[in-house]
Structure formats: structure tokens, C-alpha cells
Design an enzyme around this catalytic site. Structure first.
Site, PDB file in Angstrom:
ATOM      1  N   ARG A   3    -103.156 -12.981 -20.555  1.00  0.00           N
ATOM      2  CA  ARG A   3    -104.125 -14.059 -20.421  1.00  0.00           C
ATOM      3  C   ARG A   3    -104.427 -14.613 -21.804  1.00  0.00           C
ATOM      4  O   ARG A   3    -104.811 -13.861 -22.694  1.00  0.00           O
ATOM      5  CB  ARG A   3    -105.407 -13.440 -19.827  1.00  0.00           C
ATOM      6  CG  ARG A   3    -106.160 -14.315 -18.912  1.00  0.00           C
ATOM      7  CD  ARG A   3    -107.239 -13.518 -18.226  1.00  0.00           C
ATOM      8  NE  ARG A   3    -108.283 -13.032 -19.114  1.00  0.00           N
ATOM      9  CZ  ARG A   3    -109.581 -13.012 -18.802  1.00  0.00           C
ATOM     10  NH1 ARG A   3    -109.981 -13.462 -17.636  1.00  0.00           N
ATOM     11  NH2 ARG A   3    -110.471 -12.531 -19.626  1.00  0.00           N
ATOM     12  N   THR A  21    -107.868 -20.087 -23.486  1.00  0.00           N
ATOM     13  CA  THR A  21    -107.843 -20.884 -22.241  1.00  0.00           C
ATOM     14  C   THR A  21    -107.988 -20.020 -20.988  1.00  0.00           C
ATOM     15  O   THR A  21    -108.259 -20.537 -19.917  1.00  0.00           O
ATOM     16  CB  THR A  21    -106.509 -21.649 -22.125  1.00  0.00           C
ATOM     17  OG1 THR A  21    -105.460 -20.664 -21.992  1.00  0.00           O
ATOM     18  CG2 THR A  21    -106.247 -22.521 -23.339  1.00  0.00           C
ATOM     19  N   ASP A  48    -112.003  -4.391 -21.254  1.00  0.00           N
ATOM     20  CA  ASP A  48    -110.585  -4.758 -21.206  1.00  0.00           C
ATOM     21  C   ASP A  48    -109.784  -3.563 -20.699  1.00  0.00           C
ATOM     22  O   ASP A  48    -109.622  -2.562 -21.403  1.00  0.00           O
ATOM     23  CB  ASP A  48    -110.119  -5.177 -22.610  1.00  0.00           C
ATOM     24  CG  ASP A  48    -108.721  -5.763 -22.573  1.00  0.00           C
ATOM     25  OD1 ASP A  48    -107.807  -5.101 -22.033  1.00  0.00           O
ATOM     26  OD2 ASP A  48    -108.537  -6.887 -23.069  1.00  0.00           O
ATOM     27  N   ASP A  59    -106.654  -2.421 -22.807  1.00  0.00           N
ATOM     28  CA  ASP A  59    -107.037  -1.757 -24.057  1.00  0.00           C
ATOM     29  C   ASP A  59    -107.579  -0.358 -23.784  1.00  0.00           C
ATOM     30  O   ASP A  59    -107.312   0.581 -24.541  1.00  0.00           O
ATOM     31  CB  ASP A  59    -108.099  -2.585 -24.800  1.00  0.00           C
ATOM     32  CG  ASP A  59    -107.479  -3.782 -25.520  1.00  0.00           C
ATOM     33  OD1 ASP A  59    -106.253  -3.783 -25.721  1.00  0.00           O
ATOM     34  OD2 ASP A  59    -108.237  -4.699 -25.867  1.00  0.00           O
TER      35      ASP A  59
END
Ligand code: PRP
Ligand code: URA
Length: 216
Positions: free
Chosen positions: A111, A115, A207, A210
């Protein structure tokens, strides 16, 4: 309107107490990468149970130590698991524990941080993917952009029977996925409040990639 009323039978929330318990630990920012990976694997296994609930059964004769009996076994269905890289990889092992004969396709998607649009960087599917029942796996469904791109890719490959299993979903992402693919079934352990300005799920778990791979 409740989510059950809004999404109907196309969305299943796996709300088993053990799932909710594990999800609470998963969300905790103090949970280590090692424990996070184990929990994602376990939650995938639980979700796999729900996502395979409709597999057809056939009668088989079994000789128990006591007598012969007619029992049920899953018919030889051709299944495939398709993780969206990277974070989806964390769910593959749990799914394979449940469906050891399933094939695994990989779809690389990241991603864009500004944006939030998905970008595909890798795809490798089993040759006969079109004839398989496919379960796309990714712990996070936020805007829905990555999942929609994955579903679109698999439809273009000719896949007819598609399901999506995530661990945490934002309502916006679910709406987007259901609108983009009128047939896909979605499985999630939770539908959260929404997203923040960076399109992270709130409260979410941060995340996922991560946290699985310890990259932050
Ligand atoms: C995360 C997550 C999903 C996507 C969800 O991946 O694993 O693939 O974001 O967001 P969306 O619904 O708004 O598309 P990310 O792009 O961070 O890549 P990673 O798995 O490599 O960390
Ligand atoms: N991707 C993640 O890993 N977490 C989110 O909350 C949103 C997208």
C-alpha cells in the site's frame, strides 16, 4: 443498523471466546513479534474452521475397534490459499494445518503510504487455480484496496469460488469489498470502529506486516 443487518450472510465474524481472547493479546502493543506470529497462526486456524464449514461431505465406511460404522469425510475438494504478501504469509501455516493438501499461491501487494493505493509486485499461482476454491488471507482489511486488487486478479485468472479471511476489518473496507465483488464471502475476527487519517484501522493492531516480521 447493525453490521449483521448491513452485511447479512456475506460476512462472518468469528466471535468464539478463544478467538476474542487471542485477538486482545494480538492488539496489545507490548506483544512480541514471536507471540504475534503464533497468535496470527492460531487465529488463522480458527478462521479456517469457519471458512470451510460449507465443504461437502461424503459417507465412508470405517472399522472402529468395536464395529463398522458409516462416517463422514470431506470430499476431495481442490483448495488453494492465497496470502497477500507480506502480512498474509503469517496466516498460511495455520490454514495449512487445517487443509494440508491445499496449494498456495502468492500475491505481492504493498500500500502506497501517501495515496494508500495498492501496488502489485509479485504473483505466482498454482497452474490449476481457476478450478480451485480459493481462500485469500491477509490479517488487515482497511480501505479494502489490497483485497479488491487481489480478488480482481483471481477473478481474471478464472477463479469462481472465492473467500476472504482477515483478522481485523474496518467497516469501510468490508463495504468496498462487498461492492467490488458481489459474490465473495468475508470472514473476520472483528469489525473495528473505522480508520484514522493514515488509513490505519482503529483501534486495530498497528502495522501487521511490521509486527509479524519485526521490521519496526
Ligand atoms: C497491509 C495489510 C493489507 C493492507 C490493508 O499491507 O497487510 O495488505 O495493508 O490495507 P488496505 O485494505 O487499505 O489495502 P501493507 O501494504 O502494509 O504491506 P505489508 O503486508 O508488506 O506490510
Ligand atoms: N495495514 C495494516 O497493517 N494495518 C492497518 O491498520 C491498516 C493497513
Amino acid at each position: 443498523m447493525s453490521f449483521t443487518e448491513e452485511f447479512g450472510t456475506r460476512v462472518t465474524v468469528v466471535d468464539h471466546p478463544m478467538v476474542q481472547h487471542k485477538l486482545a493479546i494480538l492488539r496489545d502493543e507490548g506483544t512480541s513479534s514471536k507471540q504475534f506470529r503464533e497468535l496470527v497462526r492460531e487465529l488463522a486456524l480458527f478462521e479456517g474452521y469457519e471458512a470451510t464449514r460449507d465443504l461437502p461431505l461424503e459417507d465412508v465406511r470405517v472399522k472402529t475397534p468395536i464395529t463398522e460404522a458409516t462416517c463422514k469425510m470431506v470430499q476431495g475438494k481442490k483448495l488453494a490459499i492465497v496470502p497477500i504478501l507480506r502480512a498474509g504469509l503469517g496466516m498460511v501455516e495455520g490454514m495449512l494445518e487445517l487443509m494440508p493438501a491445499a496449494k498456495v499461491g502468492h500475491l505481492g501487494m504493498y500500500r502506497d503510504e501517501t495515496t494508500h493505493e495498492p501496488h502489485e509486485y509479485y504473483a505466482k499461482m498454482p497452474e490449476d487455480i481457476a478450478s480451485r476454491e480459493v481462500l485469500v488471507v491477509d490479517p488487515m482489511l482497511a480501505t479494502g484496496g489490497s483485497a479488491i486488487a487481489a480478488l480482481h486478479y483471481l477473478r481474471k485468472c478464472g477463479v469462481k469460488n472465492l473467500k476472504l479471511a482477515v483478522i481485523v476489518a474496518a467497516p469501510e473496507g468490508i463495504r468496498a469489498v462487498l461492492a467490488a465483488d458481489p459474490e465473495v464471502q468475508v470472514f473476520t475476527c472483528a469489525i473495528d470502529r473505522g480508520m484514522n487519517e493514515a488509513c490505519y484501522i482503529v483501534p486495530g493492531l498497528g502495522d501487521a506486516g511490521d509486527r509479524i516480521f519485526g521490521t519496526k
